[in-house]
Design an enzyme around this catalytic site. Structure first.
Site, PDB file in Angstrom:
ATOM      1  N   CYS A   3       0.842  -1.196   0.000  1.00  0.00           N
ATOM      2  CA  CYS A   3       0.000   0.000   0.000  1.00  0.00           C
ATOM      3  C   CYS A   3       0.869   1.235   0.000  1.00  0.00           C
ATOM      4  O   CYS A   3       2.076   1.154   0.148  1.00  0.00           O
ATOM      5  CB  CYS A   3      -0.848   0.010   1.250  1.00  0.00           C
ATOM      6  SG  CYS A   3      -1.618  -1.568   1.540  1.00  0.00           S
ATOM      7  N   ARG A  29       1.020   1.859  -6.312  1.00  0.00           N
ATOM      8  CA  ARG A  29       1.424   0.820  -5.350  1.00  0.00           C
ATOM      9  C   ARG A  29       0.246  -0.010  -4.852  1.00  0.00           C
ATOM     10  O   ARG A  29       0.430  -1.112  -4.357  1.00  0.00           O
ATOM     11  CB  ARG A  29       2.098   1.465  -4.134  1.00  0.00           C
ATOM     12  CG  ARG A  29       3.410   2.116  -4.434  1.00  0.00           C
ATOM     13  CD  ARG A  29       3.936   2.800  -3.194  1.00  0.00           C
ATOM     14  NE  ARG A  29       4.233   1.843  -2.160  1.00  0.00           N
ATOM     15  CZ  ARG A  29       5.441   1.341  -1.935  1.00  0.00           C
ATOM     16  NH1 ARG A  29       6.446   1.699  -2.685  1.00  0.00           N
ATOM     17  NH2 ARG A  29       5.633   0.484  -0.975  1.00  0.00           N
ATOM     18  N   TRP A  77      -4.148  -2.129  -1.075  1.00  0.00           N
ATOM     19  CA  TRP A  77      -4.241  -3.296  -1.962  1.00  0.00           C
ATOM     20  C   TRP A  77      -4.407  -4.465  -1.030  1.00  0.00           C
ATOM     21  O   TRP A  77      -3.488  -4.850  -0.337  1.00  0.00           O
ATOM     22  CB  TRP A  77      -2.961  -3.389  -2.792  1.00  0.00           C
ATOM     23  CG  TRP A  77      -2.943  -4.444  -3.831  1.00  0.00           C
ATOM     24  CD1 TRP A  77      -3.647  -4.470  -4.996  1.00  0.00           C
ATOM     25  CD2 TRP A  77      -2.133  -5.639  -3.830  1.00  0.00           C
ATOM     26  NE1 TRP A  77      -3.328  -5.595  -5.710  1.00  0.00           N
ATOM     27  CE2 TRP A  77      -2.415  -6.330  -5.020  1.00  0.00           C
ATOM     28  CE3 TRP A  77      -1.214  -6.185  -2.950  1.00  0.00           C
ATOM     29  CZ2 TRP A  77      -1.806  -7.531  -5.349  1.00  0.00           C
ATOM     30  CZ3 TRP A  77      -0.612  -7.395  -3.268  1.00  0.00           C
ATOM     31  CH2 TRP A  77      -0.905  -8.055  -4.457  1.00  0.00           C
ATOM     32  N   ASN A 103       1.485  -0.690   5.974  1.00  0.00           N
ATOM     33  CA  ASN A 103       1.834  -1.422   4.757  1.00  0.00           C
ATOM     34  C   ASN A 103       2.580  -2.673   5.215  1.00  0.00           C
ATOM     35  O   ASN A 103       3.517  -2.567   5.989  1.00  0.00           O
ATOM     36  CB  ASN A 103       2.744  -0.530   3.902  1.00  0.00           C
ATOM     37  CG  ASN A 103       3.275  -1.236   2.687  1.00  0.00           C
ATOM     38  OD1 ASN A 103       2.702  -2.209   2.210  1.00  0.00           O
ATOM     39  ND2 ASN A 103       4.387  -0.737   2.167  1.00  0.00           N
ATOM     40  N   GLY A 104       2.143  -3.861   4.749  1.00  0.00           N
ATOM     41  CA  GLY A 104       2.840  -5.086   5.125  1.00  0.00           C
ATOM     42  C   GLY A 104       1.880  -6.098   5.715  1.00  0.00           C
ATOM     43  O   GLY A 104       0.670  -6.018   5.489  1.00  0.00           O
ATOM     44  N   GLU A 467       7.448 -13.076 -21.393  1.00  0.00           N
ATOM     45  CA  GLU A 467       7.193 -11.670 -21.071  1.00  0.00           C
ATOM     46  C   GLU A 467       5.972 -11.157 -21.846  1.00  0.00           C
ATOM     47  O   GLU A 467       5.141 -10.437 -21.297  1.00  0.00           O
ATOM     48  CB  GLU A 467       8.457 -10.834 -21.379  1.00  0.00           C
ATOM     49  CG  GLU A 467       8.326  -9.334 -21.214  1.00  0.00           C
ATOM     50  CD  GLU A 467       7.937  -8.876 -19.806  1.00  0.00           C
ATOM     51  OE1 GLU A 467       7.935  -9.681 -18.864  1.00  0.00           O
ATOM     52  OE2 GLU A 467       7.594  -7.685 -19.669  1.00  0.00           O
ATOM     53  N   LYS A 471       2.503  -9.699 -20.219  1.00  0.00           N
ATOM     54  CA  LYS A 471       1.895  -8.390 -20.543  1.00  0.00           C
ATOM     55  C   LYS A 471       0.429  -8.572 -20.913  1.00  0.00           C
ATOM     56  O   LYS A 471      -0.425  -7.785 -20.543  1.00  0.00           O
ATOM     57  CB  LYS A 471       2.602  -7.713 -21.724  1.00  0.00           C
ATOM     58  CG  LYS A 471       4.014  -7.193 -21.500  1.00  0.00           C
ATOM     59  CD  LYS A 471       4.142  -6.153 -20.434  1.00  0.00           C
ATOM     60  CE  LYS A 471       4.343  -6.790 -19.125  1.00  0.00           C
ATOM     61  NZ  LYS A 471       5.369  -6.528 -18.252  1.00  0.00           N
ATOM     62  N   GLU A 474      -1.569  -9.373 -17.694  1.00  0.00           N
ATOM     63  CA  GLU A 474      -1.654  -8.227 -16.774  1.00  0.00           C
ATOM     64  C   GLU A 474      -2.520  -7.113 -17.349  1.00  0.00           C
ATOM     65  O   GLU A 474      -3.337  -6.531 -16.657  1.00  0.00           O
ATOM     66  CB  GLU A 474      -0.258  -7.615 -16.576  1.00  0.00           C
ATOM     67  CG  GLU A 474       0.677  -8.352 -15.684  1.00  0.00           C
ATOM     68  CD  GLU A 474       2.027  -7.647 -15.615  1.00  0.00           C
ATOM     69  OE1 GLU A 474       2.466  -7.342 -14.512  1.00  0.00           O
ATOM     70  OE2 GLU A 474       2.647  -7.397 -16.671  1.00  0.00           O
ATOM     71  N   HIS A 490       5.226 -31.746 -26.509  1.00  0.00           N
ATOM     72  CA  HIS A 490       5.132 -32.462 -25.233  1.00  0.00           C
ATOM     73  C   HIS A 490       3.889 -32.055 -24.445  1.00  0.00           C
ATOM     74  O   HIS A 490       3.837 -32.232 -23.237  1.00  0.00           O
ATOM     75  CB  HIS A 490       6.385 -32.212 -24.389  1.00  0.00           C
ATOM     76  CG  HIS A 490       7.643 -32.695 -25.044  1.00  0.00           C
ATOM     77  ND1 HIS A 490       7.833 -34.004 -25.402  1.00  0.00           N
ATOM     78  CD2 HIS A 490       8.751 -32.028 -25.455  1.00  0.00           C
ATOM     79  CE1 HIS A 490       9.013 -34.134 -25.982  1.00  0.00           C
ATOM     80  NE2 HIS A 490       9.584 -32.940 -26.036  1.00  0.00           N
ATOM     81  N   LYS A 586       1.985  -2.542  -8.346  1.00  0.00           N
ATOM     82  CA  LYS A 586       3.276  -2.308  -8.979  1.00  0.00           C
ATOM     83  C   LYS A 586       4.399  -2.892  -8.147  1.00  0.00           C
ATOM     84  O   LYS A 586       5.355  -3.448  -8.660  1.00  0.00           O
ATOM     85  CB  LYS A 586       3.457  -0.795  -9.134  1.00  0.00           C
ATOM     86  CG  LYS A 586       4.765  -0.379  -9.763  1.00  0.00           C
ATOM     87  CD  LYS A 586       4.701  -0.572 -11.248  1.00  0.00           C
ATOM     88  CE  LYS A 586       5.982  -0.243 -11.949  1.00  0.00           C
ATOM     89  NZ  LYS A 586       6.083  -0.998 -13.215  1.00  0.00           N
TER      90      LYS A 586
END
Ligand code: G6P
Length: 591
Positions: A3, A29, A77, A103-104, A467, A471, A474, A490, A586
């Site tokens: 947060c 964040r 968050w 935060n945490g 990657e 993207k 997300e 396979h 983020k």
């Protein structure tokens, strides 16, 4: 939680507008709910909080109109407790004489809560945070001393946290353990924030608290103590003002702005202070065992760096996902160098990996974007990619910046075996970006509506397949999977049918022939194929042309650009806000 927290004490100004402004700047964040508490002139703490992003909550609750010269703010968050008005921060204690933003994670909050409830405390939320407010209340009532209350409280908390508490006497008290917390100092105000972006619009003077520091801030100044109660001094550092330049300019979103900034950020990443890059390179050259670690996009950079490192230095580099690191510690010793890669420098899994590696005797190098971050400070030598703030939750310019810096380091050690030329790469990226309208058309006109996208690549193209898929997930909430092309037979081949869209990363390097065969295998099953290559082929239903690169290791830097653009435009087509994808943050500062 990952947060944003901010606390402000001002001798001159009403703080609510600045609190809201800071929360907006740090919104990347965490952003599922928002709240502010201020100390009104009556010496009563008033709290307003609710679900939504900063602008939404502000327009419904008029946060900026709250009175008071002292206040705290938070954007959340969620981890413990659903997204509800009650669970939003700040959390007041029973008497509402103390309020806390945090935060945490407080790992032992349940037994603490049980004990506090037995003592008669009333909880209003399901969060772990609320125990901090009640513990402080308990200890403060006993001693009427903020320092004593803070020391008692932190001695009971387990987990990782940074919190700021506001007391009805007008003081702020904060503490940090494995979560970032920094204090901004200006002529007439103090700021306690999870990120320098929280106050950089007001001051560039910052005091970085160490782990296990407590700061008590009142009108006389900031007083810092260790968790053992010893007074300590933390120097004031000047932070680069450029960081404050966080606006979208001519662009609709931060994400697309940051994609276009790659024209220059790939160059900026390679400008390094000579003495630092020398020690960095010497450390890698002397290492017996090199482990490269990171999370998310930074893990993909770790894969690329490891492959390129093996080839350029003829030495084993081992990529390890930061979240898997602690299970793979056996080979780490004093001959090991751990290269930790992170945009934010605050990702909990990466920090914990470096801590464990350090304890096992390894040297730590880091590549970060935020040069004042915890990871930068935890490393023996840290290089910054100088990309400027990356606000979009999905990493874009930080990825190409990390790869560019890693390549210039490897070139320096190997006498140029990769042949990374920053101007040439920047020119090629600029040309790729000039074709963005074609990618937009591909998304909006040519591409059918799809639920499943696959990306195939071999060797150095495989991390780009991962990657690109990341993207798309997300940014556009589309199921996407990066597949090592040789693995198709396979298993994944069973998924291919006429509803699949398959990106094939296939420039004419030594993977070309084999990857073309893979393309044939999926085409036969009816899938639509989008080729990303410097040579055309009839098998592609659509093709995105990339320039020829001198060395195949350089392809990732241009291949990723159309995939970033594609994901951005797909997000817009799917009505998703690309800057703030749901459920993501983020900077993931929790394990
Ligand atoms: C989060 C972000 C990803 C990012 C990852 C690692 O999960 O959503 O975009 O790649 O963290 O972040 P870092 O700051 O360590 O590079």
């Amino acid at each position: 939680m990952c947060c944003s927290i901010i606390g402000i004490i001002s001798s001159k100004n009403v703080v609510a507008p600045a609190l809201v402004d800071s929360l907006k700047r740090m919104e990347y964040r965490g952003y599922d709910s928002v709240g502010v508490a201020t100390l009104a002139t009556t010496n009563r703490i008033s709290v307003r909080k609710g679900i939504g992003k900063v602008n939404q909550v502000n327009s419904s609750l008029n946060l900026t109109e709250m009175e008071g010269f002292v206040g705290i703010g938070h954007s959340r968050w969620a981890t413990h407790g659903g997204v509800t008005d009650y669970n939003a921060h700040p959390h007041p204690c029973c008497t509402e004489d103390i309020a806390v933003v945090h935060n945490g994670i407080i790992e032992n909050y349940l037994p603490l809560k049980e004990e506090l409830v037995k003592k008669g405390h009333r909880f209003r939320s399901e969060t772990d945070t609320e125990v901090i407010a009640h513990l402080l209340e308990d200890h403060y009532n006993a001693s009427r001393d903020i320092k004593a209350a803070m020391l008692e409280t932190v001695s009971q908390l387990e987990g990782s946290y940074a919190f700021v508490a506001m007391f009805a006497n007008g003081s702020l008290a904060c503490a940090r353990l494995d979560e970032p917390l920094v204090i901004g100092v200006s002529d007439n105000a103090y700021y306690a924030s999870s990120d320098v972006l929280g106050f950089l619009q007001y001051t560039d003077q910052a005091m970085f608290l160490d782990n296990r520091d407590i700061a008590i801030i009142d009108r006389d100044g900031a007083h810092i103590f260790t968790f053992a109660g010893e007074p300590v001094t933390r120097g004031v550092t000047k932070v680069a003002w450029e960081l404050a330049d966080v606006n979208k300019g001519e662009f609709a979103h931060y994400t697309i702005k940051e994609i276009f900034e790659q024209r220059t950020s790939v160059k900026a990443a390679t400008y390094q202070e000579e003495h630092k890059i020398k020690v960095f390179c010497d450390t890698i050259a002397a290492a017996g065992n090199i482990i490269v670690t990171g999370s998310g996009t930074s893990y993909h950079t770790s894969l690329i760096t490891s492959m390129a490192g093996c080839r350029a230095l003829k030495k084993r580099f081992e990529p390890v996902m930061a979240s898997e690191f602690k299970y793979n510690m056996d080979s780490i010793d004093k001959d090991t160098v751990v290269l930790a890669i992170s945009q934010s420098g605050e990702t909990a899994d990466v920090l914990s990996a470096t801590k464990l590696a350090r304890a096992a005797g390894a040297k730590i190098l880091s590549i970060v974007n935020v040069s004042t971050s915890s990871l930068a400070r935890a490393a023996d030598v840290s290089l910054a990619i100088n990309s400027g703030p990356e606000i979009g939750v999905a990493a874009t310019k930080s990825f190409t910046g990390q790869v560019s810096l890693a390549y210039s380091v490897l070139d320096r050690i190997s006498g140029g075996r990769i042949g990374f030329d920053r101007d040439a790469v920047s020119d090629k990226i600029t040309k790729m970006l000039a074709g963005s309208a074609a990618i937009e058309r591909l998304v909006n006109v040519t591409m059918p509506k799809v639920n499943d996208i696959y990306l195939l690549g071999r060797s150095i193209h495989f991390p780009i397949a991962l990657e690109g898929a990341l993207k798309m997930k997300e940014l556009a909430y589309v199921h996407a999977e990066g597949i090592a092309a040789g693995e198709l037979k396979h298993g994944p081949l069973a998924l291919m049918d006429k509803n699949a869209v398959v990106f094939v990363l296939n420039p004419d390097d030594k993977t070309y022939g084999d990857t073309l065969s893979s393309a044939h295998e999926v085409k036969t099953r009816g899938a639509k194929i989008i080729g990303i290559s410097n040579v055309s082929n009839d098998i592609y239903d659509a093709m995105i042309e990339i320039p020829k690169m001198e060395n195949e290791l350089l392809y990732p830097l241009v291949e990723v650009i159309p995939l970033q653009l594609f994901s951005y435009y797909l997000a817009l087509r799917n009505n998703v806000d690309p800057d703030f994808p749901r459920n993501l943050a983020k900077s993931v500062t929790v394990k």
